[in-house]
Motif scaffolding. Structure first.
Motif, PDB file in Angstrom:
ATOM      1  N   LEU A 173       0.911  -1.261   0.016  1.00 20.62           N
ATOM      2  CA  LEU A 173       0.147   0.123   0.006  1.00 20.62           C
ATOM      3  C   LEU A 173       0.937   1.313  -0.008  1.00 20.62           C
ATOM      4  CD1 LEU A 173      -2.885  -1.023   2.319  1.00 20.62           C
ATOM      5  CD2 LEU A 173      -3.111  -0.971  -0.037  1.00 20.62           C
ATOM      6  N   LYS A 174       2.132   1.237   0.048  1.00 15.13           N
ATOM      7  CA  LYS A 174       2.976   2.352   0.245  1.00 15.13           C
ATOM      8  C   LYS A 174       3.009   3.321  -1.052  1.00 15.13           C
ATOM      9  CE  LYS A 174       8.062   3.093   0.363  1.00 15.13           C
ATOM     10  NZ  LYS A 174       9.542   2.399   0.580  1.00 15.13           N
ATOM     11  N   ASP A 175       2.747   2.526  -2.085  1.00 12.21           N
ATOM     12  CA  ASP A 175       2.903   3.186  -3.446  1.00 12.21           C
ATOM     13  C   ASP A 175       1.401   3.365  -4.128  1.00 12.21           C
ATOM     14  OD1 ASP A 175       5.654   3.894  -2.964  1.00 12.21           O
ATOM     15  OD2 ASP A 175       5.888   1.723  -3.835  1.00 12.21           O
ATOM     16  N   ASP A 176       0.602   2.765  -3.371  1.00 12.82           N
ATOM     17  CA  ASP A 176      -0.721   2.862  -4.262  1.00 12.82           C
ATOM     18  C   ASP A 176      -1.918   2.388  -3.390  1.00 12.82           C
ATOM     19  OD1 ASP A 176      -1.950   2.852  -6.618  1.00 12.82           O
ATOM     20  OD2 ASP A 176      -1.340   0.653  -7.453  1.00 12.82           O
ATOM     21  N   ILE A 177      -3.054   2.931  -3.664  1.00 12.16           N
ATOM     22  CA  ILE A 177      -4.390   2.457  -3.382  1.00 12.16           C
ATOM     23  C   ILE A 177      -4.902   1.262  -3.965  1.00 12.16           C
ATOM     24  CG2 ILE A 177      -6.841   3.093  -3.020  1.00 12.16           C
ATOM     25  CD1 ILE A 177      -5.646   6.150  -3.001  1.00 12.16           C
ATOM     26  N   LEU A 178      -4.966   0.126  -3.294  1.00 16.44           N
ATOM     27  CA  LEU A 178      -5.337  -1.032  -3.806  1.00 16.44           C
ATOM     28  C   LEU A 178      -6.734  -1.615  -3.393  1.00 16.44           C
ATOM     29  CD1 LEU A 178      -1.950  -2.951  -3.247  1.00 16.44           C
ATOM     30  CD2 LEU A 178      -2.865  -1.846  -5.352  1.00 16.44           C
ATOM     31  N   ARG A 179      -7.108  -2.433  -4.030  1.00 15.81           N
ATOM     32  CA  ARG A 179      -8.647  -3.268  -3.810  1.00 15.81           C
ATOM     33  C   ARG A 179      -8.116  -4.563  -3.059  1.00 15.81           C
ATOM     34  NH1 ARG A 179     -12.727  -2.451  -8.679  1.00 15.81           N
ATOM     35  NH2 ARG A 179     -14.151  -3.178  -6.991  1.00 15.81           N
ATOM     36  N   TYR A 180      -9.093  -5.134  -2.229  1.00 16.06           N
ATOM     37  CA  TYR A 180      -8.729  -6.220  -1.548  1.00 16.06           C
ATOM     38  C   TYR A 180      -8.189  -7.511  -2.671  1.00 16.06           C
ATOM     39  CZ  TYR A 180      -9.983 -10.763   1.093  1.00 16.06           C
ATOM     40  OH  TYR A 180      -9.682 -11.966   1.652  1.00 16.06           O
ATOM     41  N   SER A 181      -8.820  -7.655  -3.692  1.00 15.80           N
ATOM     42  CA  SER A 181      -8.279  -8.553  -4.525  1.00 15.80           C
ATOM     43  C   SER A 181      -6.832  -8.345  -5.255  1.00 15.80           C
ATOM     44  CB  SER A 181      -8.989  -8.746  -5.892  1.00 15.80           C
ATOM     45  OG  SER A 181      -9.430  -7.669  -6.666  1.00 15.80           O
ATOM     46  N   GLU A 182      -6.580  -7.004  -5.130  1.00 14.96           N
ATOM     47  CA  GLU A 182      -5.369  -6.429  -5.606  1.00 14.96           C
ATOM     48  C   GLU A 182      -4.044  -7.056  -4.557  1.00 14.96           C
ATOM     49  OE1 GLU A 182      -6.011  -2.937  -8.884  1.00 14.96           O
ATOM     50  OE2 GLU A 182      -6.209  -2.517  -6.488  1.00 14.96           O
ATOM     51  N   ILE A 183      -4.539  -6.850  -3.481  1.00 22.27           N
ATOM     52  CA  ILE A 183      -3.739  -6.977  -2.303  1.00 22.27           C
ATOM     53  C   ILE A 183      -3.584  -8.556  -2.349  1.00 22.27           C
ATOM     54  CG2 ILE A 183      -3.347  -6.892   0.269  1.00 22.27           C
ATOM     55  CD1 ILE A 183      -5.101  -4.393   0.252  1.00 22.27           C
ATOM     56  N   ARG A 184      -4.705  -9.353  -2.255  1.00 24.44           N
ATOM     57  CA  ARG A 184      -4.348 -10.701  -2.100  1.00 24.44           C
ATOM     58  C   ARG A 184      -3.322 -11.278  -3.453  1.00 24.44           C
ATOM     59  NH1 ARG A 184      -9.605 -12.324  -3.947  1.00 24.44           N
ATOM     60  NH2 ARG A 184      -8.489 -12.365  -5.836  1.00 24.44           N
ATOM     61  N   ASP A 185      -3.701 -10.757  -4.350  1.00 27.80           N
ATOM     62  CA  ASP A 185      -2.979 -11.232  -5.433  1.00 27.80           C
ATOM     63  C   ASP A 185      -1.531 -10.992  -5.487  1.00 27.80           C
ATOM     64  OD1 ASP A 185      -5.373 -12.225  -6.718  1.00 27.80           O
ATOM     65  OD2 ASP A 185      -5.223 -10.626  -8.172  1.00 27.80           O
ATOM     66  N   LYS A 186      -0.931 -10.006  -4.677  1.00 27.30           N
ATOM     67  CA  LYS A 186       0.354  -9.549  -4.570  1.00 27.30           C
ATOM     68  C   LYS A 186       1.048 -10.191  -3.451  1.00 27.30           C
ATOM     69  CE  LYS A 186      -0.253  -4.752  -6.200  1.00 27.30           C
ATOM     70  NZ  LYS A 186       0.942  -4.697  -7.261  1.00 27.30           N
ATOM     71  N   ILE A 187       0.207 -10.810  -2.533  1.00 23.40           N
ATOM     72  CA  ILE A 187       0.677 -11.923  -1.337  1.00 23.40           C
ATOM     73  C   ILE A 187       0.514 -13.121  -1.504  1.00 23.40           C
ATOM     74  CG2 ILE A 187       0.643 -11.894   1.007  1.00 23.40           C
ATOM     75  CD1 ILE A 187      -0.028  -8.884   1.176  1.00 23.40           C
ATOM     76  N   PRO A 188       1.113 -14.038  -2.374  1.00 25.64           N
ATOM     77  CA  PRO A 188       1.166 -15.305  -2.485  1.00 25.64           C
ATOM     78  C   PRO A 188       1.068 -15.895  -1.073  1.00 25.64           C
ATOM     79  CG  PRO A 188       3.012 -14.774  -3.628  1.00 25.64           C
ATOM     80  CD  PRO A 188       2.509 -13.546  -2.909  1.00 25.64           C
ATOM     81  N   GLY A 189       0.211 -17.247  -0.743  1.00 20.90           N
ATOM     82  CA  GLY A 189       0.323 -17.632   0.217  1.00 20.90           C
ATOM     83  C   GLY A 189      -0.601 -17.314   1.450  1.00 20.90           C
ATOM     84  N   ILE A 190      -1.225 -15.978   1.395  1.00 22.90           N
ATOM     85  CA  ILE A 190      -2.118 -15.549   2.371  1.00 22.90           C
ATOM     86  C   ILE A 190      -3.599 -16.011   1.979  1.00 22.90           C
ATOM     87  CG2 ILE A 190      -2.622 -13.361   1.427  1.00 22.90           C
ATOM     88  CD1 ILE A 190      -2.592 -11.929   4.155  1.00 22.90           C
ATOM     89  N   THR A 191      -4.401 -16.460   3.311  1.00 19.87           N
ATOM     90  CA  THR A 191      -5.635 -17.001   2.919  1.00 19.87           C
ATOM     91  C   THR A 191      -6.556 -15.698   2.820  1.00 19.87           C
ATOM     92  OG1 THR A 191      -5.783 -17.110   5.275  1.00 19.87           O
ATOM     93  CG2 THR A 191      -4.950 -19.248   4.192  1.00 19.87           C
ATOM     94  N   GLU A 192      -7.592 -16.101   2.341  1.00 18.36           N
ATOM     95  CA  GLU A 192      -8.892 -14.739   2.554  1.00 18.36           C
ATOM     96  C   GLU A 192      -8.895 -14.421   3.861  1.00 18.36           C
ATOM     97  OE1 GLU A 192     -11.114 -13.985  -0.427  1.00 18.36           O
ATOM     98  OE2 GLU A 192      -9.969 -14.965  -2.032  1.00 18.36           O
ATOM     99  N   ARG A 193      -9.292 -15.506   4.831  1.00 28.27           N
ATOM    100  CA  ARG A 193      -9.646 -15.068   6.230  1.00 28.27           C
ATOM    101  C   ARG A 193      -8.419 -14.326   6.787  1.00 28.27           C
ATOM    102  NH1 ARG A 193      -8.456 -16.634  11.034  1.00 28.27           N
ATOM    103  NH2 ARG A 193     -10.237 -16.718  12.664  1.00 28.27           N
ATOM    104  N   MET A 194      -7.268 -14.696   6.623  1.00 23.79           N
ATOM    105  CA  MET A 194      -6.131 -13.844   7.071  1.00 23.79           C
ATOM    106  C   MET A 194      -5.985 -12.538   6.730  1.00 23.79           C
ATOM    107  SD  MET A 194      -3.940 -13.702   9.569  1.00 23.79           S
ATOM    108  CE  MET A 194      -4.207 -15.588  10.191  1.00 23.79           C
ATOM    109  N   LEU A 195      -6.227 -12.487   5.299  1.00 29.04           N
ATOM    110  CA  LEU A 195      -6.013 -11.336   4.833  1.00 29.04           C
ATOM    111  C   LEU A 195      -7.156 -10.438   5.296  1.00 29.04           C
ATOM    112  CD1 LEU A 195      -4.894  -9.055   3.009  1.00 29.04           C
ATOM    113  CD2 LEU A 195      -6.514  -9.865   0.926  1.00 29.04           C
ATOM    114  N   THR A 196      -8.279 -10.673   5.558  1.00 34.73           N
ATOM    115  CA  THR A 196      -9.475  -9.803   6.206  1.00 34.73           C
ATOM    116  C   THR A 196      -9.363  -9.676   7.411  1.00 34.73           C
ATOM    117  OG1 THR A 196     -11.195 -11.064   4.545  1.00 34.73           O
ATOM    118  CG2 THR A 196     -11.875 -10.169   6.540  1.00 34.73           C
ATOM    119  N   VAL A 197      -8.677 -10.621   8.212  1.00 32.33           N
ATOM    120  CA  VAL A 197      -8.224 -10.410   9.620  1.00 32.33           C
ATOM    121  C   VAL A 197      -7.360  -9.301   9.856  1.00 32.33           C
ATOM    122  CG1 VAL A 197      -7.314 -11.395  11.823  1.00 32.33           C
ATOM    123  CG2 VAL A 197      -9.029 -12.557  10.578  1.00 32.33           C
TER     124      VAL A 197
END
Length: 126
Positions: free
Chosen positions: A45-69
């Protein structure tokens, strides 16, 4: 009700965390940033405003639940802003708060330190 995964308010760990955080500002700051995924989220998020799916796609291995938490915790702690746009389907984006933006120079110093010292730690002993 299932309390699995929830800490008791009276647990020793929570009491210790509150005491340490209350007596040491550095520890307080590290507690806000600690966790396997928080710094990765903040760095993206340092250089950009991102949607949830964009953040998820940039972090391989993170689960949907953990990203939400993690996003909820970062928002609760004032490190990110969550903006919901009234459209269908809902559009939600995330960006750093002013408080998190103040940390960018600190992150840069830590990153430089990591770059300088990673090779010393990762290289085999001769």
């Amino acid at each position: 009700m299932n309390n699995m995964g929830k800490r008791k308010l009276t647990s020793t760990n929570l009491q210790n965390e509150r005491f340490i955080s209350a007596t040491c500002d550095l520890t307080y700051a590290l507690c806000l940033l600690s966790g396997r995924w928080k710094m990765l989220i903040l760095c993206h998020l340092k250089d950009d405003i991102l949607r949830y799916s964009e953040i998820r796609d940039k972090i391989p291995g993170i689960t949907e639940r953990m990203l939400t938490v993690q996003l909820r915790e970062l928002e609760k702690d004032g490190l990110i802003y969550r903006t919901v746009y009234p459209e269908f389907p809902p559009h939600v984006d995330y960006r750093l708060s002013e408080m998190a933006i103040e940390l960018i120079p600190v992150w840069d110093i830590l990153e430089n330190w990591g770059t300088a010292h990673r090779n010393k730690i990762d290289s085999p002993v001769q």
